[in-house]
Scaffold this active site. Structure first.
Site, PDB file in Angstrom:
ATOM      1  N   ASP A  51       0.813  -1.227   0.000  1.00 51.61           N
ATOM      2  CA  ASP A  51       0.000   0.000   0.000  1.00 51.61           C
ATOM      3  C   ASP A  51       0.842   1.272   0.000  1.00 51.61           C
ATOM      4  O   ASP A  51       0.446   2.283  -0.611  1.00 51.61           O
ATOM      5  CB  ASP A  51      -0.950   0.020   1.204  1.00 51.61           C
ATOM      6  CG  ASP A  51      -2.215  -0.798   0.939  1.00 51.61           C
ATOM      7  OD1 ASP A  51      -2.244  -1.548  -0.061  1.00 51.61           O
ATOM      8  OD2 ASP A  51      -3.173  -0.679   1.731  1.00 51.61           O
ATOM      9  N   ASN A  93      -4.525  -2.055  -4.517  1.00 53.22           N
ATOM     10  CA  ASN A  93      -5.805  -2.130  -3.800  1.00 53.22           C
ATOM     11  C   ASN A  93      -5.754  -1.227  -2.577  1.00 53.22           C
ATOM     12  O   ASN A  93      -6.344  -1.524  -1.539  1.00 53.22           O
ATOM     13  CB  ASN A  93      -6.096  -3.581  -3.395  1.00 53.22           C
ATOM     14  CG  ASN A  93      -7.569  -3.784  -3.053  1.00 53.22           C
ATOM     15  OD1 ASN A  93      -8.393  -2.864  -3.204  1.00 53.22           O
ATOM     16  ND2 ASN A  93      -7.914  -4.968  -2.580  1.00 53.22           N
ATOM     17  N   ASP A 324     -11.356  -2.540  11.058  1.00 50.94           N
ATOM     18  CA  ASP A 324     -10.247  -3.429  10.684  1.00 50.94           C
ATOM     19  C   ASP A 324      -9.910  -4.395  11.825  1.00 50.94           C
ATOM     20  O   ASP A 324      -9.832  -5.615  11.631  1.00 50.94           O
ATOM     21  CB  ASP A 324      -9.001  -2.622  10.288  1.00 50.94           C
ATOM     22  CG  ASP A 324      -9.215  -1.819   8.998  1.00 50.94           C
ATOM     23  OD1 ASP A 324     -10.310  -1.934   8.404  1.00 50.94           O
ATOM     24  OD2 ASP A 324      -8.306  -1.080   8.596  1.00 50.94           O
ATOM     25  N   GLU A 352     -11.269  -5.198   1.053  1.00 53.36           N
ATOM     26  CA  GLU A 352     -10.425  -6.012   0.172  1.00 53.36           C
ATOM     27  C   GLU A 352     -11.202  -7.151  -0.468  1.00 53.36           C
ATOM     28  O   GLU A 352     -10.885  -7.620  -1.563  1.00 53.36           O
ATOM     29  CB  GLU A 352      -9.223  -6.550   0.948  1.00 53.36           C
ATOM     30  CG  GLU A 352      -8.098  -5.544   1.126  1.00 53.36           C
ATOM     31  CD  GLU A 352      -8.361  -4.481   2.180  1.00 53.36           C
ATOM     32  OE1 GLU A 352      -9.544  -4.200   2.485  1.00 53.36           O
ATOM     33  OE2 GLU A 352      -7.382  -3.907   2.679  1.00 53.36           O
ATOM     34  N   HIS A 398      -5.314  -9.412   3.133  1.00 53.75           N
ATOM     35  CA  HIS A 398      -4.270  -9.515   4.172  1.00 53.75           C
ATOM     36  C   HIS A 398      -4.845  -9.805   5.554  1.00 53.75           C
ATOM     37  O   HIS A 398      -4.294 -10.603   6.310  1.00 53.75           O
ATOM     38  CB  HIS A 398      -3.442  -8.222   4.184  1.00 53.75           C
ATOM     39  CG  HIS A 398      -4.243  -6.960   4.357  1.00 53.75           C
ATOM     40  ND1 HIS A 398      -3.840  -5.908   5.115  1.00 53.75           N
ATOM     41  CD2 HIS A 398      -5.461  -6.587   3.864  1.00 53.75           C
ATOM     42  CE1 HIS A 398      -4.736  -4.949   5.077  1.00 53.75           C
ATOM     43  NE2 HIS A 398      -5.730  -5.336   4.315  1.00 53.75           N
ATOM     44  N   ARG A 399      -5.974  -9.154   5.870  1.00 53.56           N
ATOM     45  CA  ARG A 399      -6.509  -9.357   7.230  1.00 53.56           C
ATOM     46  C   ARG A 399      -7.128 -10.742   7.413  1.00 53.56           C
ATOM     47  O   ARG A 399      -7.151 -11.268   8.531  1.00 53.56           O
ATOM     48  CB  ARG A 399      -7.522  -8.263   7.599  1.00 53.56           C
ATOM     49  CG  ARG A 399      -6.883  -6.918   7.680  1.00 53.56           C
ATOM     50  CD  ARG A 399      -7.638  -5.861   8.420  1.00 53.56           C
ATOM     51  NE  ARG A 399      -7.067  -4.583   8.052  1.00 53.56           N
ATOM     52  CZ  ARG A 399      -5.872  -4.127   8.450  1.00 53.56           C
ATOM     53  NH1 ARG A 399      -5.141  -4.827   9.282  1.00 53.56           N
ATOM     54  NH2 ARG A 399      -5.419  -2.970   8.019  1.00 53.56           N
ATOM     55  N   LYS A 424       0.090  -6.610   1.679  1.00 49.08           N
ATOM     56  CA  LYS A 424      -0.623  -5.325   1.528  1.00 49.08           C
ATOM     57  C   LYS A 424      -0.229  -4.352   2.645  1.00 49.08           C
ATOM     58  O   LYS A 424      -0.041  -3.162   2.398  1.00 49.08           O
ATOM     59  CB  LYS A 424      -2.135  -5.547   1.528  1.00 49.08           C
ATOM     60  CG  LYS A 424      -2.920  -4.268   1.223  1.00 49.08           C
ATOM     61  CD  LYS A 424      -4.406  -4.545   1.105  1.00 49.08           C
ATOM     62  CE  LYS A 424      -5.166  -3.351   0.530  1.00 49.08           C
ATOM     63  NZ  LYS A 424      -5.389  -2.283   1.490  1.00 49.08           N
TER      64      LYS A 424
HETATM   65  O1  LIG Z   1      -8.640   6.182   6.412  1.00 49.18           O
HETATM   66  C1  LIG Z   1      -8.045   5.121   6.604  1.00 49.18           C
HETATM   67  O2  LIG Z   1      -6.800   5.080   6.770  1.00 49.18           O
HETATM   68  C2  LIG Z   1      -8.820   3.884   6.673  1.00 49.18           C
HETATM   69  C3  LIG Z   1     -10.174   3.930   6.890  1.00 49.18           C
HETATM   70  C4  LIG Z   1     -11.005   2.720   7.053  1.00 49.18           C
HETATM   71  O3  LIG Z   1     -11.820   2.583   5.904  1.00 49.18           O
HETATM   72  P1  LIG Z   1     -13.395   3.003   5.839  1.00 49.18           P
HETATM   73  O4  LIG Z   1     -13.521   4.423   6.204  1.00 49.18           O
HETATM   74  O5  LIG Z   1     -13.725   2.739   4.397  1.00 49.18           O
HETATM   75  O6  LIG Z   1     -14.111   2.111   6.807  1.00 49.18           O
HETATM   76  C5  LIG Z   1     -10.158   1.465   7.236  1.00 49.18           C
HETATM   77  O7  LIG Z   1     -10.941   0.313   7.054  1.00 49.18           O
HETATM   78  C6  LIG Z   1      -8.987   1.430   6.286  1.00 49.18           C
HETATM   79  O8  LIG Z   1      -8.201   0.275   6.456  1.00 49.18           O
HETATM   80  C7  LIG Z   1      -8.090   2.605   6.522  1.00 49.18           C
HETATM   81  C1  LIG Z   2      -9.782  -1.708   4.402  1.00 50.38           C
HETATM   82  C2  LIG Z   2      -8.459  -1.761   4.348  1.00 50.38           C
HETATM   83  O1  LIG Z   2      -7.686  -1.149   3.412  1.00 50.38           O
HETATM   84  P1  LIG Z   2      -7.872   0.130   2.477  1.00 50.38           P
HETATM   85  O2  LIG Z   2      -6.933   1.148   3.040  1.00 50.38           O
HETATM   86  O3  LIG Z   2      -7.463  -0.326   1.123  1.00 50.38           O
HETATM   87  O4  LIG Z   2      -9.294   0.589   2.541  1.00 50.38           O
HETATM   88  C3  LIG Z   2      -7.694  -2.565   5.344  1.00 50.38           C
HETATM   89  O5  LIG Z   2      -6.451  -2.409   5.397  1.00 50.38           O
HETATM   90  O6  LIG Z   2      -8.279  -3.351   6.103  1.00 50.38           O
END
Ligand SMILES: O=C(O)C1=C[C@@H](OP(=O)(O)O)[C@@H](O)[C@H](O)C1
Ligand SMILES: C=C(OP(=O)(O)O)C(=O)O
Length: 439
Positions: A51, A93, A324, A352, A398-399, A424
């Site tokens: 990422d 992703n 998460d 994901e 990944h999770r 990821k």
């Molecule tokens: O802003 C961020 O860093 C994130 C927000 C969350 O997503 P959502 O807002 O879509 O739930 C989380 O699931 C993602 O892993 C990271």
């Molecule tokens: C939802 C996730 O990733 P993303 O930042 O791609 O939304 C995650 O890391 O669980």
């Protein structure tokens, strides 16, 4: 070389300490902020994973000066605009790269295409794109309307009045608008008022965004969770150095190990002073019966030994604030003394993979009784004799791979398919895991 599978034999104990890899959420925000800030920013503790690599590669393509130092720090030389005005960007992703870069590029204007892996093209972005269009940005969908890939053109941006963004699908849309807002306010000389429509999910991630914007010199006025005002004179200035905290979502797997493998397990790099909402997962562990000790930048857990018959307390809770780390709680339900219910996790459907579906399928394989609905999941642990050895599909998530490593504390062997999908956010996850556990 990527492995087809990883076999985990039944484990009994977990103990030790881990230095956490950098936070994904903080790393990608800091990279973008530093790229948009006047001056040079030295970033320490940046996460090195898929990422952040796509984010770094995109910024490099956009002409941002980046250099990795001998000590591992990354130095970013920023400026109010990206030098390259025409580019094709591949963002894998990574939601934290795709959504904020879409907003920044749309408000700068240029000729850009943004694409990702096939799953990214199924993850919604329409609410963000519509908000940006409302401000005058030019964005075209190259595939399904409302989804990547996107083409960004040259618009005429106005911040007159306010912009609305729905909060129910992903908080990353609001984060993206906030991070990119100074590009618009500077051009127009007017403040930008962002109004959140409907309920906002995943609120703690907005706190991360506001905290980091403030470190780069931009204070946002917040009215509850429904209105945010970015001032007319907003301008990012490098704070010089930024230390990235350890990743609190990655910490959840190890904290869980302390709760089911005796412990103590200590994670270093995120603690009581963290700006990440996922540290709240430690409270969930407490409610499940684990002992938790907090330091400013570390957390330690100890608990029962489920392999010797110990059980965690079942829970029925709203996990909207920590979507998460909530997956880790779902895996721990395998060791609870009753049905565990995770509520208000509808966003799992568009991450994901469809995580509610994937969890339902994979937990069932191990013998758990699972029920689910549009935005909830209920898991009842298998009795000892009902556990079944299983091949766990990880759904390119990944999770899924990381939280099913916890299933190895059951009485049967577990095979994790495609374990390297952890790249990821945590490429060395299974190596670190193996330093903490014993059969
Ligand atoms: O802003 C961020 O860093 C994130 C927000 C969350 O997503 P959502 O807002 O879509 O739930 C989380 O699931 C993602 O892993 C990271
Ligand atoms: C939802 C996730 O990733 P993303 O930042 O791609 O939304 C995650 O890391 O669980």
């Amino acid at each position: 070389m990527t492995r087809e599978y990883l076999d985990l034999q039944p484990l009994k104990r977990a103990q030790g300490r881990v230095v956490l890899p950098g936070s994904k959420s903080i790393s990608n925000r800091v990279l973008l902020l530093a790229a948009l800030a006047e001056g040079e920013t030295r970033v320490r503790g940046l996460l090195d994973s898929d990422d952040t690599r796509v984010m770094l590669a995109a910024l490099e393509t956009l002409g941002v000066g980046l250099s990795r130092q001998d000590d591992g720090d990354v130095v970013v030389r920023g400026g109010a605009r990206f030098p390259v005005r025409q580019a094709e960007l591949f963002l894998g992703n990574a939601g934290t790269a795709f959504r904020p870069l879409t907003a920044a590029l749309a408000l700068m204007g240029g000729d850009y295409t943004l694409s990702g892996v096939p799953r990214m093209h199924e993850r919604p972005i329409g609410d963000l794109a519509e908000a940006l269009r409302e401000m005058g940005a030019v964005i075209d969908y190259l595939g399904t309307p409302g989804y990547p890939p996107l083409r960004i053109g040259m618009g005429t941006i106005s911040t007159a009045g306010s912009v609305r963004v729905p909060g129910a699908v992903s908080s990353q849309f609001l984060t993206a608008l906030l991070l990119a807002a100074p590009l618009a306010t500077r051009a127009s000389g007017q403040p930008l008022r962002i109004k959140v429509e409907g309920d906002l999910i995943s609120k703690p991630y907005i706190r991360i965004t506001l905290n980091l914007m403030a470190r780069f010199g931009v204070q946002v006025e917040q009215h509850e969770w429904d209105e945010f005002v970015v001032p007319a004179d907003a301008l990012y200035r490098s704070p010089g150095h930024v230390q990235v905290e350890g990743d609190a979502s990655s910490a959840s797997y190890f904290l869980a190990l302390g709760a089911i493998g005796g412990g103590p397990v200590r994670v270093e790099g995120a603690g009581a002073d963290s700006i990440q909402g996922d540290i709240l997962f430690a409270r969930t562990l407490e409610e499940m019966g684990a002992a938790v000790t907090w330091g400013p930048d570390w957390i330690e857990t100890s608990g029962t030994q489920v392999a010797a018959g110990g059980r965690l307390r079942a829970f029925d809770a709203d996990f909207n604030l920590i979507p998460d780390a909530a997956m880790t709680a779902a895996a721990l339900a395998l060791y609870a003394d009753g049905p565990c219910r995770l509520r208000n996790i509808g966003s799992w459907r568009v991450k994901e993979t469809d995580r509610i579906h994937a969890m339902h399928v994979e937990l069932s394989k191990l013998g758990a009784q699972v029920r689910s609905g549009e935005d909830w999941l209920e898991v009842t642990s298998p009795a000892v004799q009902d556990w079944r050895a299983a091949e766990i599909g990880t759904w390119d998530d990944h999770r899924m791979a990381m939280c099913f490593s916890l299933a190895a504390f059951g009485p049967v062997p577990v095979r994790i398919l495609d374990p390297d999908c952890v790249s990821k956010t945590f490429p060395t996850y299974f190596e670190v895991f193996s330093t903490l556990v014993q059969a």
